[in-house]
Write a protein that holds these residues in place. Sequence first.
Motif, PDB file in Angstrom:
ATOM      1  N   ILE A  82      43.407  11.132  47.050  1.00  0.00           N
ATOM      2  CA  ILE A  82      42.841  12.493  47.414  1.00  0.00           C
ATOM      3  C   ILE A  82      43.397  13.459  46.664  1.00  0.00           C
ATOM      4  CG2 ILE A  82      42.872  14.329  49.267  1.00  0.00           C
ATOM      5  CD1 ILE A  82      43.194  12.136  51.308  1.00  0.00           C
ATOM      6  N   ALA A  83      44.332  13.515  46.190  1.00  0.00           N
ATOM      7  CA  ALA A  83      45.039  14.572  45.201  1.00  0.00           C
ATOM      8  C   ALA A  83      44.385  14.175  43.797  1.00  0.00           C
ATOM      9  CB  ALA A  83      46.491  14.684  45.033  1.00  0.00           C
ATOM     10  N   ALA A  84      44.027  12.910  43.659  1.00  0.00           N
ATOM     11  CA  ALA A  84      43.414  12.781  42.222  1.00  0.00           C
ATOM     12  C   ALA A  84      41.980  12.755  42.234  1.00  0.00           C
ATOM     13  CB  ALA A  84      43.725  11.423  41.607  1.00  0.00           C
ATOM     14  N   GLY A  85      41.253  13.158  43.342  1.00  0.00           N
ATOM     15  CA  GLY A  85      39.966  13.352  43.631  1.00  0.00           C
ATOM     16  C   GLY A  85      39.209  12.053  43.879  1.00  0.00           C
ATOM     17  N   ARG A  86      39.946  11.060  43.956  1.00  0.00           N
ATOM     18  CA  ARG A  86      39.128   9.682  43.901  1.00  0.00           C
ATOM     19  C   ARG A  86      38.836   9.158  45.342  1.00  0.00           C
ATOM     20  NH1 ARG A  86      40.445   7.125  39.157  1.00  0.00           N
ATOM     21  NH2 ARG A  86      40.817   8.931  37.454  1.00  0.00           N
ATOM     22  N   MET A  87      39.206   9.975  46.523  1.00  0.00           N
ATOM     23  CA  MET A  87      39.005   9.756  47.898  1.00  0.00           C
ATOM     24  C   MET A  87      38.619  11.022  48.321  1.00  0.00           C
ATOM     25  SD  MET A  87      41.287   7.792  50.788  1.00  0.00           S
ATOM     26  CE  MET A  87      41.128   6.301  50.017  1.00  0.00           C
ATOM     27  N   PRO A  88      37.658  11.172  49.422  1.00  0.00           N
ATOM     28  CA  PRO A  88      37.271  12.422  49.978  1.00  0.00           C
ATOM     29  C   PRO A  88      38.302  12.926  50.919  1.00  0.00           C
ATOM     30  CG  PRO A  88      35.691  10.753  50.729  1.00  0.00           C
ATOM     31  CD  PRO A  88      36.496  10.138  49.537  1.00  0.00           C
ATOM     32  N   PRO A  89      38.587  14.126  50.959  1.00  0.00           N
ATOM     33  CA  PRO A  89      39.396  14.470  52.071  1.00  0.00           C
ATOM     34  C   PRO A  89      39.005  14.254  53.526  1.00  0.00           C
ATOM     35  CG  PRO A  89      39.341  16.032  50.199  1.00  0.00           C
ATOM     36  CD  PRO A  89      38.274  15.025  50.177  1.00  0.00           C
ATOM     37  N   PRO A  90      39.809  13.517  54.306  1.00  0.00           N
ATOM     38  CA  PRO A  90      39.166  13.290  55.614  1.00  0.00           C
ATOM     39  C   PRO A  90      39.215  14.616  56.768  1.00  0.00           C
ATOM     40  CG  PRO A  90      41.477  12.722  55.505  1.00  0.00           C
ATOM     41  CD  PRO A  90      41.068  13.230  54.078  1.00  0.00           C
ATOM     42  N   TRP A  91      39.802  15.693  56.361  1.00  0.00           N
ATOM     43  CA  TRP A  91      40.050  16.638  57.386  1.00  0.00           C
ATOM     44  C   TRP A  91      39.769  18.292  56.788  1.00  0.00           C
ATOM     45  CZ3 TRP A  91      44.670  13.445  57.137  1.00  0.00           C
ATOM     46  CH2 TRP A  91      44.843  12.391  57.790  1.00  0.00           C
ATOM     47  N   PRO A  92      38.879  18.404  56.106  1.00  0.00           N
ATOM     48  CA  PRO A  92      38.414  19.497  55.384  1.00  0.00           C
ATOM     49  C   PRO A  92      38.251  20.608  56.497  1.00  0.00           C
ATOM     50  CG  PRO A  92      36.775  18.284  55.001  1.00  0.00           C
ATOM     51  CD  PRO A  92      37.831  17.370  55.384  1.00  0.00           C
ATOM     52  N   HIS A  93      37.541  20.198  57.748  1.00  0.00           N
ATOM     53  CA  HIS A  93      37.128  20.913  58.649  1.00  0.00           C
ATOM     54  C   HIS A  93      38.127  21.545  59.641  1.00  0.00           C
ATOM     55  CE1 HIS A  93      37.298  16.882  60.124  1.00  0.00           C
ATOM     56  NE2 HIS A  93      37.328  17.513  61.289  1.00  0.00           N
ATOM     57  N   ALA A  94      39.396  20.645  59.524  1.00  0.00           N
ATOM     58  CA  ALA A  94      40.359  20.854  60.592  1.00  0.00           C
ATOM     59  C   ALA A  94      41.450  21.715  60.154  1.00  0.00           C
ATOM     60  CB  ALA A  94      40.915  19.444  61.180  1.00  0.00           C
ATOM     61  N   TRP A  95      41.654  22.089  58.883  1.00  0.00           N
ATOM     62  CA  TRP A  95      42.562  22.962  58.161  1.00  0.00           C
ATOM     63  C   TRP A  95      42.297  24.386  58.324  1.00  0.00           C
ATOM     64  CZ3 TRP A  95      47.427  21.301  56.471  1.00  0.00           C
ATOM     65  CH2 TRP A  95      48.124  22.152  55.904  1.00  0.00           C
ATOM     66  N   ARG A  96      43.244  24.841  59.308  1.00  0.00           N
ATOM     67  CA  ARG A  96      43.168  26.297  59.361  1.00  0.00           C
ATOM     68  C   ARG A  96      43.793  27.227  58.318  1.00  0.00           C
ATOM     69  NH1 ARG A  96      45.629  25.958  65.340  1.00  0.00           N
ATOM     70  NH2 ARG A  96      46.403  28.103  64.614  1.00  0.00           N
ATOM     71  N   THR A  97      42.967  27.512  57.243  1.00  0.00           N
ATOM     72  CA  THR A  97      43.443  28.271  56.044  1.00  0.00           C
ATOM     73  C   THR A  97      44.256  29.576  56.592  1.00  0.00           C
ATOM     74  OG1 THR A  97      41.941  27.150  54.625  1.00  0.00           O
ATOM     75  CG2 THR A  97      42.915  29.210  53.737  1.00  0.00           C
ATOM     76  N   GLU A  98      43.668  30.306  57.374  1.00  0.00           N
ATOM     77  CA  GLU A  98      44.136  31.762  58.022  1.00  0.00           C
ATOM     78  C   GLU A  98      45.282  31.563  58.455  1.00  0.00           C
ATOM     79  OE1 GLU A  98      41.873  29.853  61.079  1.00  0.00           O
ATOM     80  OE2 GLU A  98      41.573  29.908  59.084  1.00  0.00           O
ATOM     81  N   ASP A  99      45.877  30.408  59.268  1.00  0.00           N
ATOM     82  CA  ASP A  99      47.332  30.184  59.504  1.00  0.00           C
ATOM     83  C   ASP A  99      48.107  29.593  58.792  1.00  0.00           C
ATOM     84  OD1 ASP A  99      46.060  31.591  62.189  1.00  0.00           O
ATOM     85  OD2 ASP A  99      45.360  29.807  62.820  1.00  0.00           O
ATOM     86  N   TRP A 100      47.570  28.752  58.026  1.00  0.00           N
ATOM     87  CA  TRP A 100      48.621  27.556  57.541  1.00  0.00           C
ATOM     88  C   TRP A 100      48.504  27.789  55.946  1.00  0.00           C
ATOM     89  CZ3 TRP A 100      45.938  23.217  60.360  1.00  0.00           C
ATOM     90  CH2 TRP A 100      46.215  23.081  61.801  1.00  0.00           C
ATOM     91  N   GLY A 101      47.812  28.718  55.274  1.00  0.00           N
ATOM     92  CA  GLY A 101      47.773  29.020  54.011  1.00  0.00           C
ATOM     93  C   GLY A 101      46.771  27.953  53.444  1.00  0.00           C
ATOM     94  N   GLU A 102      46.656  27.808  52.052  1.00  0.00           N
ATOM     95  CA  GLU A 102      45.806  26.972  51.319  1.00  0.00           C
ATOM     96  C   GLU A 102      46.445  25.433  51.529  1.00  0.00           C
ATOM     97  OE1 GLU A 102      43.017  27.411  49.481  1.00  0.00           O
ATOM     98  OE2 GLU A 102      42.893  29.257  50.360  1.00  0.00           O
ATOM     99  N   PRO A 103      45.443  24.541  51.724  1.00  0.00           N
ATOM    100  CA  PRO A 103      45.874  23.030  52.036  1.00  0.00           C
ATOM    101  C   PRO A 103      46.477  22.469  50.684  1.00  0.00           C
ATOM    102  CG  PRO A 103      43.517  23.424  51.793  1.00  0.00           C
ATOM    103  CD  PRO A 103      44.169  24.615  51.836  1.00  0.00           C
ATOM    104  N   PRO A 104      47.294  21.661  50.803  1.00  0.00           N
ATOM    105  CA  PRO A 104      48.041  20.905  49.418  1.00  0.00           C
ATOM    106  C   PRO A 104      46.758  20.170  48.917  1.00  0.00           C
ATOM    107  CG  PRO A 104      48.780  19.880  51.558  1.00  0.00           C
ATOM    108  CD  PRO A 104      48.016  21.102  51.797  1.00  0.00           C
TER     109      PRO A 104
END
Length: 276
Positions: A82-104
């Motif tokens: 995922i970090a290398a862009g070779r697999m799509p992130p599975p949880w882009p909809h579930a990460w709460r940026t406003e509470d947890w900051g930018e996802p790694p």
Amino acid sequence: MTVDPASHWLGPAWDVPENVLIAYATTGERHRMPLEEWATHGPGPRHGTRPRVAYDRRTGDELPLTVVPLRYRNDLESRSLIAAGRMPPPWPHAWRTEDWGEPPCELAGPRPLRPHGTVRRLALAGRWPELASTGWPVEAAPSLCDVLDSDLDVPVRGALVDRLARLDFAPAAGVIQRQLGRFVYVEPDLTAARRCLHALSTMTGTAFATLLTHAWFNGWPAPVPQWAAEEVEAANGYALGQVDAGGRWVSAWDIPGWDFGAGRPGSAGTLGRVSG
């Protein structure tokens, strides 16, 4: 080539087997949940949490973790892809940026590189030899990290890892670890992987602690744990474990009677195996 997270998410639990439970651990407690729920919501802010065991919901029998599709395992391999862009992130909809900051990057994938600053402009222009050979000051380290974590195809990753090590920029430890995962699971390039471990061994503080986790953490495939331990031994002057008869690295803390002063098993010690 990177993937677009939004275009690859097809809804909750669409690609997971039914009647599977997974177990994961947090703060010493083990929790169970249906695989469909895990595949929909992910680990949340404790983003390093991963399924440890899978069960058949109907019989209670333990199943191999391979029943969990790779993109939902959140292990070293899936996070590296995922970090290398070779697999799509599975949880882009579930990460709460406003509470947890930018996802790694391990959850969200590589980021586009913004064109401000000399380092970023050189990278965007593809001037890789110049970028790799310049004697950058420590103030440039965050930008070098951004280049490595970006969606660019960086042909001088090893050289930039070496540069970050020489700058001894503590936040770069996580970035170098992601390069290690890339060289183990994505490229693959074990020579470059060891280069990352050596870079961590020359750094101080949290970077060296990161190297220690590679020596003791069971998730890395051989020979990464052994190489990490060898780098630790070279830096410290004494060993912190041994390879057992099965070729598996065993931490000194798991070997009864280990003589930490001598860096070897004591007279009463035996070479055991790591449990789990």
